[in-house]
Design a protein around this motif. Structure first.
Motif, PDB file in Angstrom:
ATOM      1  N   MET A  20       0.876  -1.169   0.000  1.00 16.65           N
ATOM      2  CA  MET A  20       0.000   0.000   0.000  1.00 16.65           C
ATOM      3  C   MET A  20       0.915   1.221   0.000  1.00 16.65           C
ATOM      4  SD  MET A  20      -2.621  -1.377   2.905  1.00 16.65           S
ATOM      5  CE  MET A  20      -2.873   0.244   3.500  1.00 16.65           C
ATOM      6  N   ASP A  21       0.520   2.253  -0.727  1.00 15.43           N
ATOM      7  CA  ASP A  21       1.367   3.435  -0.816  1.00 15.43           C
ATOM      8  C   ASP A  21       0.496   4.649  -1.126  1.00 15.43           C
ATOM      9  OD1 ASP A  21       3.246   5.398  -1.331  1.00 15.43           O
ATOM     10  OD2 ASP A  21       4.517   4.108  -2.550  1.00 15.43           O
ATOM     11  N   TRP A  22       0.326   5.512  -0.153  1.00 19.70           N
ATOM     12  CA  TRP A  22      -0.506   6.700  -0.350  1.00 19.70           C
ATOM     13  C   TRP A  22       0.094   7.644  -1.373  1.00 19.70           C
ATOM     14  CZ3 TRP A  22      -5.318   6.919   1.354  1.00 19.70           C
ATOM     15  CH2 TRP A  22      -5.679   6.053   2.383  1.00 19.70           C
ATOM     16  N   VAL A  24       1.716   7.047  -4.160  1.00 17.66           N
ATOM     17  CA  VAL A  24       1.408   6.667  -5.545  1.00 17.66           C
ATOM     18  C   VAL A  24      -0.058   6.272  -5.687  1.00 17.66           C
ATOM     19  CG1 VAL A  24       3.754   5.973  -6.112  1.00 17.66           C
ATOM     20  CG2 VAL A  24       2.149   4.269  -5.230  1.00 17.66           C
ATOM     21  N   ARG A  25      -0.820   6.594  -4.654  1.00 20.40           N
ATOM     22  CA  ARG A  25      -2.258   6.336  -4.640  1.00 20.40           C
ATOM     23  C   ARG A  25      -2.580   4.858  -4.865  1.00 20.40           C
ATOM     24  NH1 ARG A  25      -3.957  10.507  -8.710  1.00 20.40           N
ATOM     25  NH2 ARG A  25      -5.586   8.997  -9.042  1.00 20.40           N
ATOM     26  N   ARG A  26      -1.872   4.006  -4.129  1.00 21.88           N
ATOM     27  CA  ARG A  26      -2.184   2.571  -4.156  1.00 21.88           C
ATOM     28  C   ARG A  26      -2.826   2.232  -2.816  1.00 21.88           C
ATOM     29  NH1 ARG A  26       2.643  -0.206  -4.604  1.00 21.88           N
ATOM     30  NH2 ARG A  26       2.858   0.399  -6.760  1.00 21.88           N
ATOM     31  N   HIS A  27      -4.144   2.367  -2.795  1.00 22.23           N
ATOM     32  CA  HIS A  27      -4.930   2.104  -1.591  1.00 22.23           C
ATOM     33  C   HIS A  27      -6.275   1.528  -2.012  1.00 22.23           C
ATOM     34  CE1 HIS A  27      -6.938   5.898  -2.604  1.00 22.23           C
ATOM     35  NE2 HIS A  27      -5.730   6.438  -2.668  1.00 22.23           N
ATOM     36  N   CYS A  28      -7.144   1.252  -1.064  1.00 20.51           N
ATOM     37  CA  CYS A  28      -8.393   0.547  -1.380  1.00 20.51           C
ATOM     38  C   CYS A  28      -9.302   1.349  -2.304  1.00 20.51           C
ATOM     39  CB  CYS A  28      -9.123   0.129  -0.110  1.00 20.51           C
ATOM     40  SG  CYS A  28      -9.899   1.450   0.822  1.00 20.51           S
ATOM     41  N   GLY A  29      -9.266   2.668  -2.223  1.00 17.87           N
ATOM     42  CA  GLY A  29     -10.091   3.489  -3.115  1.00 17.87           C
ATOM     43  C   GLY A  29      -9.663   3.353  -4.567  1.00 17.87           C
ATOM     44  N   ARG A  30      -8.372   3.300  -4.804  1.00 17.72           N
ATOM     45  CA  ARG A  30      -7.861   3.118  -6.169  1.00 17.72           C
ATOM     46  C   ARG A  30      -8.180   1.708  -6.675  1.00 17.72           C
ATOM     47  NH1 ARG A  30      -7.633   6.244  -9.687  1.00 17.72           N
ATOM     48  NH2 ARG A  30      -6.020   5.134 -10.757  1.00 17.72           N
ATOM     49  N   LEU A  31      -8.136   0.729  -5.791  1.00 21.58           N
ATOM     50  CA  LEU A  31      -8.505  -0.638  -6.174  1.00 21.58           C
ATOM     51  C   LEU A  31      -9.954  -0.665  -6.655  1.00 21.58           C
ATOM     52  CD1 LEU A  31      -8.080  -3.740  -6.280  1.00 21.58           C
ATOM     53  CD2 LEU A  31      -8.701  -3.779  -3.848  1.00 21.58           C
ATOM     54  N   ALA A  32     -10.844  -0.057  -5.889  1.00 22.51           N
ATOM     55  CA  ALA A  32     -12.258  -0.008  -6.276  1.00 22.51           C
ATOM     56  C   ALA A  32     -12.444   0.759  -7.579  1.00 22.51           C
ATOM     57  CB  ALA A  32     -13.089   0.619  -5.160  1.00 22.51           C
ATOM     58  N   ALA A  33     -11.717   1.858  -7.739  1.00 21.59           N
ATOM     59  CA  ALA A  33     -11.811   2.652  -8.969  1.00 21.59           C
ATOM     60  C   ALA A  33     -11.371   1.830 -10.181  1.00 21.59           C
ATOM     61  CB  ALA A  33     -10.964   3.920  -8.855  1.00 21.59           C
ATOM     62  N   GLN A  34     -10.304   1.061 -10.028  1.00 26.69           N
ATOM     63  CA  GLN A  34      -9.837   0.212 -11.135  1.00 26.69           C
ATOM     64  C   GLN A  34     -10.893  -0.817 -11.516  1.00 26.69           C
ATOM     65  OE1 GLN A  34      -7.215  -0.116 -13.296  1.00 26.69           O
ATOM     66  NE2 GLN A  34      -6.719   1.951 -12.592  1.00 26.69           N
ATOM     67  N   ALA A  35     -11.507  -1.442 -10.511  1.00 25.72           N
ATOM     68  CA  ALA A  35     -12.548  -2.433 -10.791  1.00 25.72           C
ATOM     69  C   ALA A  35     -13.706  -1.795 -11.555  1.00 25.72           C
ATOM     70  CB  ALA A  35     -13.044  -3.061  -9.485  1.00 25.72           C
ATOM     71  N   MET A  36     -14.101  -0.601 -11.142  1.00 30.92           N
ATOM     72  CA  MET A  36     -15.202   0.093 -11.814  1.00 30.92           C
ATOM     73  C   MET A  36     -14.841   0.445 -13.254  1.00 30.92           C
ATOM     74  SD  MET A  36     -16.515   2.572  -8.730  1.00 30.92           S
ATOM     75  CE  MET A  36     -17.745   3.411  -9.738  1.00 30.92           C
ATOM     76  N   CYS A  49     -10.378  12.298  -5.924  1.00 30.29           N
ATOM     77  CA  CYS A  49      -9.509  12.476  -4.762  1.00 30.29           C
ATOM     78  C   CYS A  49      -8.059  12.288  -5.194  1.00 30.29           C
ATOM     79  CB  CYS A  49      -9.867  11.478  -3.669  1.00 30.29           C
ATOM     80  SG  CYS A  49      -8.828  11.655  -2.215  1.00 30.29           S
ATOM     81  N   ARG A  50      -7.341  13.366  -5.247  1.00 31.71           N
ATOM     82  CA  ARG A  50      -5.932  13.319  -5.660  1.00 31.71           C
ATOM     83  C   ARG A  50      -4.978  13.306  -4.470  1.00 31.71           C
ATOM     84  NH1 ARG A  50      -6.856  11.646 -10.446  1.00 31.71           N
ATOM     85  NH2 ARG A  50      -7.725  13.100 -11.921  1.00 31.71           N
ATOM     86  N   ALA A  51      -5.529  13.119  -3.270  1.00 33.52           N
ATOM     87  CA  ALA A  51      -4.723  13.163  -2.058  1.00 33.52           C
ATOM     88  C   ALA A  51      -3.672  12.061  -2.049  1.00 33.52           C
ATOM     89  CB  ALA A  51      -5.617  13.040  -0.831  1.00 33.52           C
ATOM     90  N   THR A  52      -2.539  12.381  -1.456  1.00 25.89           N
ATOM     91  CA  THR A  52      -1.454  11.398  -1.355  1.00 25.89           C
ATOM     92  C   THR A  52      -1.141  11.076   0.104  1.00 25.89           C
ATOM     93  OG1 THR A  52       0.185  13.166  -1.466  1.00 25.89           O
ATOM     94  CG2 THR A  52      -0.398  12.067  -3.540  1.00 25.89           C
ATOM     95  N   THR A  53      -2.073  11.427   0.990  1.00 26.29           N
ATOM     96  CA  THR A  53      -1.919  11.096   2.403  1.00 26.29           C
ATOM     97  C   THR A  53      -3.265  10.638   2.951  1.00 26.29           C
ATOM     98  OG1 THR A  53      -2.462  13.306   3.208  1.00 26.29           O
ATOM     99  CG2 THR A  53      -0.128  12.855   2.737  1.00 26.29           C
ATOM    100  N   LEU A  54      -3.217   9.914   4.047  1.00 31.07           N
ATOM    101  CA  LEU A  54      -4.429   9.473   4.723  1.00 31.07           C
ATOM    102  C   LEU A  54      -5.266  10.684   5.126  1.00 31.07           C
ATOM    103  CD1 LEU A  54      -6.065   7.189   6.144  1.00 31.07           C
ATOM    104  CD2 LEU A  54      -4.602   7.564   8.115  1.00 31.07           C
ATOM    105  N   ARG A  55      -4.621  11.689   5.680  1.00 32.79           N
ATOM    106  CA  ARG A  55      -5.315  12.900   6.109  1.00 32.79           C
ATOM    107  C   ARG A  55      -5.990  13.597   4.931  1.00 32.79           C
ATOM    108  NH1 ARG A  55      -1.797  16.657   9.672  1.00 32.79           N
ATOM    109  NH2 ARG A  55      -1.897  14.748  10.870  1.00 32.79           N
TER     110      ARG A  55
END
Length: 139
Positions: A20-22, A24-36, A49-55
């Motif tokens: 997981m890497d915030w 490079v935006r490799r998190h669960c939201g990006r996973l869901a976006a890829q599936a969609m 959401c272009r954020a690169t941090t949890l916050r």
């Protein structure tokens, strides 16, 4: 089902076993976006959401008046289904740590009840057979 299998395999190739890497935006939201996107659906709300941090991601949810990832996923227009009805490529919300601000973690159904998800303890994407669910959406 062939299209679903291809979309699911693409998600596996992009995420399975990877950290997981915030940044490079490799998190669960990006996973869901890829599936969609692989199934021909707009992932505009997730990709906005272009954020690169949890916050930063939490601020995006708050700014757009989403109390949780479940509310954001409902706003995508995907049909809610019972998690037991999930087919490969569908999105499933799994319970996350209480008070984390997200309300769940998004996963993609793989096969035979397994999902690809972001394992917080290991810090990478893994497959598992979950026993608790929050919600699910047909992609």
């Amino acid at each position: 089902m062939i299209r679903r299998a291809g979309a699911t395999q693409a998600c596996m190739t992009l995420f399975a076993g990877k950290p997981m890497d915030w940044k490079v935006r490799r998190h669960c939201g990006r996973l869901a976006a890829q599936a969609m996107m692989r199934m021909g659906h707009s992932a505009k709300l997730l990709n906005a959401c272009r954020a690169t941090t949890l916050r930063g991601v939490l601020a995006y949810l708050k700014r757009n008046k989403f109390a949780s990832l479940v509310e954001l996923m409902d706003a995508t227009g995907l049909e809610r289904i019972a998690p037991a009805m999930a087919r490969p490529g569908d999105i499933i919300a799994l319970p996350s740590e209480p008070g984390d601000g997200f309300g769940c973690s998004l996963a993609v159904a793989v096969d035979g009840g397994r999902v690809l998800f972001a394992d917080q303890l290991l810090g990478r994407f893994e497959t598992t057979t979950p026993h608790l669910f929050v919600a699910a959406w047909r992609v």
